[in-house]
Design a protein around this motif. Structure first.
Motif, PDB file in Angstrom:
ATOM      1  N   ILE A  84      -0.635  11.856  -5.139  1.00  0.00           N
ATOM      2  CA  ILE A  84      -2.012  11.615  -4.699  1.00  0.00           C
ATOM      3  C   ILE A  84      -2.667  10.570  -5.605  1.00  0.00           C
ATOM      4  CG2 ILE A  84      -4.315  12.636  -4.431  1.00  0.00           C
ATOM      5  CD1 ILE A  84      -2.799  15.297  -3.707  1.00  0.00           C
ATOM      6  N   ALA A  85      -2.498  10.728  -6.910  1.00  0.00           N
ATOM      7  CA  ALA A  85      -3.105   9.803  -7.872  1.00  0.00           C
ATOM      8  C   ALA A  85      -2.615   8.372  -7.678  1.00  0.00           C
ATOM      9  CB  ALA A  85      -2.821  10.274  -9.293  1.00  0.00           C
ATOM     10  N   HIS A  86      -1.339   8.202  -7.363  1.00  0.00           N
ATOM     11  CA  HIS A  86      -0.756   6.858  -7.234  1.00  0.00           C
ATOM     12  C   HIS A  86      -0.854   6.277  -5.825  1.00  0.00           C
ATOM     13  CE1 HIS A  86       1.213   8.280 -10.999  1.00  0.00           C
ATOM     14  NE2 HIS A  86       0.724   7.124 -11.371  1.00  0.00           N
ATOM     15  N   ALA A  87      -1.284   7.093  -4.867  1.00  0.00           N
ATOM     16  CA  ALA A  87      -1.435   6.608  -3.488  1.00  0.00           C
ATOM     17  C   ALA A  87      -2.703   5.776  -3.366  1.00  0.00           C
ATOM     18  CB  ALA A  87      -1.484   7.784  -2.517  1.00  0.00           C
ATOM     19  N   ASP A  88      -2.680   4.871  -2.425  1.00  0.00           N
ATOM     20  CA  ASP A  88      -3.876   4.095  -2.111  1.00  0.00           C
ATOM     21  C   ASP A  88      -4.744   4.807  -1.084  1.00  0.00           C
ATOM     22  OD1 ASP A  88      -3.301   1.700  -3.730  1.00  0.00           O
ATOM     23  OD2 ASP A  88      -1.569   1.543  -2.400  1.00  0.00           O
ATOM     24  N   ALA A  89      -4.140   5.739  -0.344  1.00  0.00           N
ATOM     25  CA  ALA A  89      -4.866   6.499   0.664  1.00  0.00           C
ATOM     26  C   ALA A  89      -4.090   7.774   0.992  1.00  0.00           C
ATOM     27  CB  ALA A  89      -5.061   5.666   1.928  1.00  0.00           C
ATOM     28  N   ALA A  94       3.261   0.188   5.006  1.00  0.00           N
ATOM     29  CA  ALA A  94       2.933   0.912   3.781  1.00  0.00           C
ATOM     30  C   ALA A  94       4.148   1.723   3.352  1.00  0.00           C
ATOM     31  CB  ALA A  94       1.743   1.849   3.995  1.00  0.00           C
ATOM     32  N   ASP A  95       4.172   2.057   2.083  1.00  0.00           N
ATOM     33  CA  ASP A  95       5.170   2.978   1.561  1.00  0.00           C
ATOM     34  C   ASP A  95       4.624   4.377   1.829  1.00  0.00           C
ATOM     35  OD1 ASP A  95       7.178   4.260   0.166  1.00  0.00           O
ATOM     36  OD2 ASP A  95       6.398   3.721  -1.811  1.00  0.00           O
ATOM     37  N   PHE A  96       5.210   5.087   2.807  1.00  0.00           N
ATOM     38  CA  PHE A  96       4.705   6.401   3.218  1.00  0.00           C
ATOM     39  C   PHE A  96       5.599   7.513   2.700  1.00  0.00           C
ATOM     40  CE2 PHE A  96       4.768   9.962   6.303  1.00  0.00           C
ATOM     41  CZ  PHE A  96       3.482  10.413   6.106  1.00  0.00           C
ATOM     42  N   LEU A 150       0.836  -1.196   0.000  1.00  0.00           N
ATOM     43  CA  LEU A 150       0.000   0.000   0.000  1.00  0.00           C
ATOM     44  C   LEU A 150       0.869   1.243   0.000  1.00  0.00           C
ATOM     45  CD1 LEU A 150      -2.823  -0.902   2.547  1.00  0.00           C
ATOM     46  CD2 LEU A 150      -2.992  -0.801   0.061  1.00  0.00           C
ATOM     47  N   LYS A 151       0.384   2.280  -0.684  1.00  0.00           N
ATOM     48  CA  LYS A 151       1.069   3.573  -0.724  1.00  0.00           C
ATOM     49  C   LYS A 151       0.201   4.588   0.001  1.00  0.00           C
ATOM     50  CE  LYS A 151       3.546   2.721  -4.954  1.00  0.00           C
ATOM     51  NZ  LYS A 151       3.358   2.634  -6.371  1.00  0.00           N
ATOM     52  N   LEU A 152       0.802   5.249   0.982  1.00  0.00           N
ATOM     53  CA  LEU A 152       0.120   6.258   1.783  1.00  0.00           C
ATOM     54  C   LEU A 152       0.861   7.568   1.624  1.00  0.00           C
ATOM     55  CD1 LEU A 152      -2.002   6.931   4.047  1.00  0.00           C
ATOM     56  CD2 LEU A 152      -0.213   6.308   5.695  1.00  0.00           C
ATOM     57  N   ILE A 153       0.123   8.626   1.321  1.00  0.00           N
ATOM     58  CA  ILE A 153       0.736   9.957   1.271  1.00  0.00           C
ATOM     59  C   ILE A 153       0.123  10.803   2.376  1.00  0.00           C
ATOM     60  CG2 ILE A 153      -0.857  10.810  -0.492  1.00  0.00           C
ATOM     61  CD1 ILE A 153       1.532  12.574  -1.460  1.00  0.00           C
ATOM     62  N   GLY A 154       0.968  11.602   3.004  1.00  0.00           N
ATOM     63  CA  GLY A 154       0.518  12.493   4.056  1.00  0.00           C
ATOM     64  C   GLY A 154       0.712  13.945   3.654  1.00  0.00           C
ATOM     65  N   LEU A 155      -0.270  14.763   3.962  1.00  0.00           N
ATOM     66  CA  LEU A 155      -0.187  16.203   3.729  1.00  0.00           C
ATOM     67  C   LEU A 155      -0.299  16.895   5.074  1.00  0.00           C
ATOM     68  CD1 LEU A 155      -2.589  16.599   0.665  1.00  0.00           C
ATOM     69  CD2 LEU A 155      -0.162  16.026   0.684  1.00  0.00           C
ATOM     70  N   CYS A 156       0.662  17.736   5.368  1.00  0.00           N
ATOM     71  CA  CYS A 156       0.664  18.492   6.618  1.00  0.00           C
ATOM     72  C   CYS A 156       0.392  19.955   6.302  1.00  0.00           C
ATOM     73  CB  CYS A 156       2.006  18.325   7.338  1.00  0.00           C
ATOM     74  SG  CYS A 156       2.070  19.230   8.893  1.00  0.00           S
ATOM     75  N   GLY A 157      -0.654  20.500   6.891  1.00  0.00           N
ATOM     76  CA  GLY A 157      -1.035  21.878   6.640  1.00  0.00           C
ATOM     77  C   GLY A 157      -0.145  22.916   7.294  1.00  0.00           C
TER      78      GLY A 157
END
Length: 183
Positions: free
Chosen positions: A66-71, A33-35, A4-11
């Motif tokens: 974002i497009a390639h992430a699973d979440a 996951a790949d984070f 799984l690929k997870l991307i995080g966005l920090c505001g």
């Protein structure tokens, strides 16, 4: 599922941000996951700039992530009763890329804030901003970390058991949604 690929966005752009700590804690609880953390350091959106030079490379990179992430996990502070300009600017820029990287993407939002509401108004505003992109926006449990400077230990771990339980539950729901979405 280890792939799984997870991307995080920090505001928040601050390296010592409690929202960055919360985002990283969420990634830890999400499990194997790949984070990656997305870069939100973009120029201010300007239609003339877009016309003259196109989409900046760093914006396209985030859109592709974002497009390639699973979440996606988004952790945002509350600035003056709303989301920070850097997060809104990133959403505006990504909306200008081809396609819609957010469509049906499982997304969990959370917030850490100095105030007693823990960023509740920022989360409401973020939900409104994301609505048009049609993500699979998880509805809860809500993770609202109030008095955030006192909620993490020296290792960056969330210490409040109620917040930790809510975050763990939210991350397990996000993981399930990502696995279902991946098929």
């Amino acid at each position: 599922m280890a792939d799984l690929k997870l991307i995080g966005l920090c505001g928040s752009l601050r390296s010592a941000s409690t929202n960055r700590l919360l985002m990283n804690e969420a990634a830890r609880l999400f499990g194997d996951a790949d984070f990656a953390e997305g870069n939100l350091r973009f120029p201010l959106y300007d239609g003339d700039m877009e016309s003259d030079t196109g989409i900046p490379a760093e914006v396209q990179t985030l859109s592709d992530q974002i497009a390639h992430a699973d979440a996606v996990v988004i952790s945002t502070p509350e600035y003056n009763k709303g989301i920070p300009g850097v997060l809104k600017n990133a959403l505006d820029w990504v909306s200008r890329t081809d396609g819609n990287p957010w469509k049906d993407k499982p997304v969990a939002i959370m917030s850490a804030a100095a105030g007693r509401a823990g960023g509740e108004r920022a989360q409401n505003m973020l939900r409104l901003c994301l609505f048009t992109f049609q993500p699979h926006l998880l509805q809860g449990p809500e993770v609202l970390v109030a008095a955030s400077s006192k909620q993490f230990d020296e290792d960056g771990r969330l210490t409040n058991e109620i917040n930790l339980k809510a975050l763990d539950d939210l991350m397990q729901k996000l993981r399930t949604a990502a696995e279902v979405n991946k098929g």
